[in-house]
Design a protein around this motif. Sequence first.
Motif, short mmCIF file in Angstrom:
data_model
loop_
_atom_site.label_atom_id
_atom_site.label_comp_id
_atom_site.label_asym_id
_atom_site.label_seq_id
_atom_site.Cartn_x
_atom_site.Cartn_y
_atom_site.Cartn_z
N LEU A 97 0.82 -1.21 0.00
CA LEU A 97 0.00 0.00 0.00
C LEU A 97 0.86 1.26 0.00
CD1 LEU A 97 -2.81 -0.99 2.54
CD2 LEU A 97 -3.08 -0.58 0.09
N GLY A 98 2.00 1.21 0.68
CA GLY A 98 2.89 2.38 0.71
C GLY A 98 3.41 2.73 -0.67
N VAL A 99 3.80 1.70 -1.44
CA VAL A 99 4.27 1.94 -2.81
C VAL A 99 3.12 2.49 -3.68
CG1 VAL A 99 5.14 0.83 -4.90
CG2 VAL A 99 6.10 0.22 -2.68
N CYS A 100 1.95 1.88 -3.54
CA CYS A 100 0.80 2.34 -4.32
C CYS A 100 0.42 3.77 -3.97
CB CYS A 100 -0.39 1.41 -4.10
SG CYS A 100 -0.18 -0.27 -4.72
N TRP A 101 0.47 4.10 -2.68
CA TRP A 101 0.12 5.45 -2.23
C TRP A 101 1.14 6.48 -2.71
CZ3 TRP A 101 -3.30 8.72 -1.47
CH2 TRP A 101 -3.21 9.80 -0.59
N ALA A 102 2.42 6.10 -2.75
CA ALA A 102 3.45 7.01 -3.24
C ALA A 102 3.20 7.39 -4.70
CB ALA A 102 4.83 6.37 -3.11
N VAL A 103 2.69 6.43 -5.48
CA VAL A 103 2.39 6.69 -6.89
C VAL A 103 1.05 7.41 -7.05
CG1 VAL A 103 1.98 5.61 -9.13
CG2 VAL A 103 3.76 4.72 -7.63
N ALA A 104 0.09 7.05 -6.19
CA ALA A 104 -1.26 7.61 -6.33
C ALA A 104 -1.38 9.04 -5.80
CB ALA A 104 -2.27 6.71 -5.60
N ALA A 105 -0.55 9.41 -4.83
CA ALA A 105 -0.67 10.75 -4.22
C ALA A 105 -0.52 11.89 -5.23
CB ALA A 105 0.35 10.90 -3.09
N PRO A 106 0.48 11.86 -6.14
CA PRO A 106 0.54 12.93 -7.13
C PRO A 106 -0.69 12.97 -8.03
CG PRO A 106 2.60 11.73 -7.04
CD PRO A 106 1.62 10.94 -6.25
N LYS A 107 -1.23 11.80 -8.37
CA LYS A 107 -2.43 11.77 -9.21
C LYS A 107 -3.62 12.35 -8.45
CE LYS A 107 -0.87 7.65 -11.72
NZ LYS A 107 -1.17 6.24 -12.07
N ALA A 108 -3.71 12.04 -7.15
CA ALA A 108 -4.79 12.60 -6.35
C ALA A 108 -4.67 14.13 -6.27
CB ALA A 108 -4.76 12.00 -4.94
N THR A 109 -3.44 14.63 -6.18
CA THR A 109 -3.23 16.08 -6.14
C THR A 109 -3.66 16.72 -7.45
OG1 THR A 109 -1.33 15.72 -4.69
CG2 THR A 109 -1.54 17.89 -5.69
N ASN A 110 -3.35 16.05 -8.57
CA ASN A 110 -3.81 16.55 -9.87
C ASN A 110 -5.32 16.68 -9.90
OD1 ASN A 110 -1.17 16.47 -10.66
ND2 ASN A 110 -1.38 14.73 -12.04
N GLU A 111 -6.00 15.63 -9.40
CA GLU A 111 -7.45 15.64 -9.43
C GLU A 111 -8.01 16.76 -8.55
OE1 GLU A 111 -9.37 13.82 -11.31
OE2 GLU A 111 -7.72 12.67 -12.19
N VAL A 112 -7.39 16.96 -7.38
CA VAL A 112 -7.86 18.01 -6.48
C VAL A 112 -7.70 19.39 -7.11
CG1 VAL A 112 -7.38 19.18 -4.29
CG2 VAL A 112 -7.47 16.69 -4.37
N LEU A 113 -6.54 19.64 -7.71
CA LEU A 113 -6.30 20.94 -8.33
C LEU A 113 -7.28 21.21 -9.47
CD1 LEU A 113 -2.38 21.05 -8.47
CD2 LEU A 113 -3.90 22.33 -6.94
N LEU A 114 -7.55 20.19 -10.27
CA LEU A 114 -8.46 20.37 -11.40
C LEU A 114 -9.91 20.44 -10.96
CD1 LEU A 114 -6.84 18.00 -14.07
CD2 LEU A 114 -6.75 20.50 -13.99
N HIS A 115 -10.25 19.67 -9.91
CA HIS A 115 -11.65 19.62 -9.47
C HIS A 115 -12.08 20.91 -8.79
CE1 HIS A 115 -15.39 17.58 -8.39
NE2 HIS A 115 -15.26 18.09 -7.17
N TRP A 116 -11.20 21.44 -7.93
CA TRP A 116 -11.58 22.62 -7.16
C TRP A 116 -11.00 23.93 -7.70
CZ3 TRP A 116 -11.31 17.98 -4.31
CH2 TRP A 116 -12.47 17.68 -3.61
N GLY A 117 -9.95 23.86 -8.48
CA GLY A 117 -9.37 25.11 -8.98
C GLY A 117 -9.27 25.19 -10.48
N GLY A 118 -9.75 24.17 -11.18
CA GLY A 118 -9.63 24.15 -12.63
C GLY A 118 -10.70 24.98 -13.33
N GLU A 119 -10.42 25.38 -14.54
CA GLU A 119 -11.37 26.11 -15.38
C GLU A 119 -11.85 25.20 -16.51
OE1 GLU A 119 -9.60 29.69 -16.76
OE2 GLU A 119 -9.53 30.62 -14.77
N VAL A 120 -13.14 25.20 -16.73
CA VAL A 120 -13.75 24.34 -17.74
C VAL A 120 -13.98 25.14 -19.02
CG1 VAL A 120 -15.73 22.89 -18.31
CG2 VAL A 120 -14.85 22.94 -15.96
N SER A 121 -13.65 24.54 -20.14
CA SER A 121 -13.86 25.18 -21.43
C SER A 121 -14.19 24.13 -22.48
CB SER A 121 -12.61 25.98 -21.85
OG SER A 121 -11.49 25.11 -21.98
N SER A 122 -14.63 24.58 -23.62
CA SER A 122 -14.92 23.69 -24.74
C SER A 122 -13.79 23.79 -25.75
CB SER A 122 -16.25 24.09 -25.40
OG SER A 122 -16.55 23.23 -26.48
N VAL A 123 -13.33 22.64 -26.24
CA VAL A 123 -12.23 22.61 -27.20
C VAL A 123 -12.66 21.81 -28.43
CG1 VAL A 123 -10.40 22.88 -25.49
CG2 VAL A 123 -11.25 20.60 -26.04
#
Length: 227
Positions: A97-123
């Motif tokens: 779990l420690g190895v998985c969490w080390a890899v998953a934590a940056p991805k979770a941070t990406n999701e948090v930044l995009l979910h709460w601070g991201g801007e939505v647009s049409s492309v």
Amino acid sequence: METGRRRAGSQHSYSISAALWGSADYLGRPPNWLVAQGVTVGVAGSAAIAAPGVAGTLLGSRVLQTGEAGMVVALGLVIFLLCLRAGRALVGPIAVLGVCWAVAAPKATNEVLLHWGGEVSSVVVTSVEPGKDEAAERHYCSVRHLDGTPVSGRIWRGCTANTVPGDRIGLVHDPQGRVPPRGIAASGHGGRPLAESLGIGLALTTLSTVAVVRSYHLGPPADESSR
């Protein structure tokens, strides 16, 4: 003679159980101070493993985002638990779990930044390519903004086998450019990756807490208690 054999067999069985699951030798429920110590180790350990990846995401460091630094911290947590004589049957899953969490934590941070601070647009989709190897079921779209500015990289969320150049799809991006942009899936399951990542961290914290609590031997020595 027979009594001595039974006592030796009982002690042998106890030692195997203690090695696998921890001694946990105390009457009734564990004391509050021990539970608090277990929670502290679990929370601090999980936070320390995630810290390099989170910092790498916020600072834009590709080296820290790989999770390798977090894996080193996870190894330190495992060694610490082994020094406490935590149960081997608990330490093994904690290491995974420690190895998985080390890899998953940056991805979770990406999701948090995009979910709460991201801007939505049409492309606008400019090209579509099917994935290869392990991502064969995915399709990757190159897109541009409505003003003609190309978007760096390709996206796969919201890009399907039915998507063709000229279609419009949703895109969420970080205004500060700390994380890559992400497509918006039509299925509405964009929060699932964040929930899965946080689930790994919660499982690691819980299992580490249990390992610490069960590692303590607070009762009398086995030879005295058997008299």
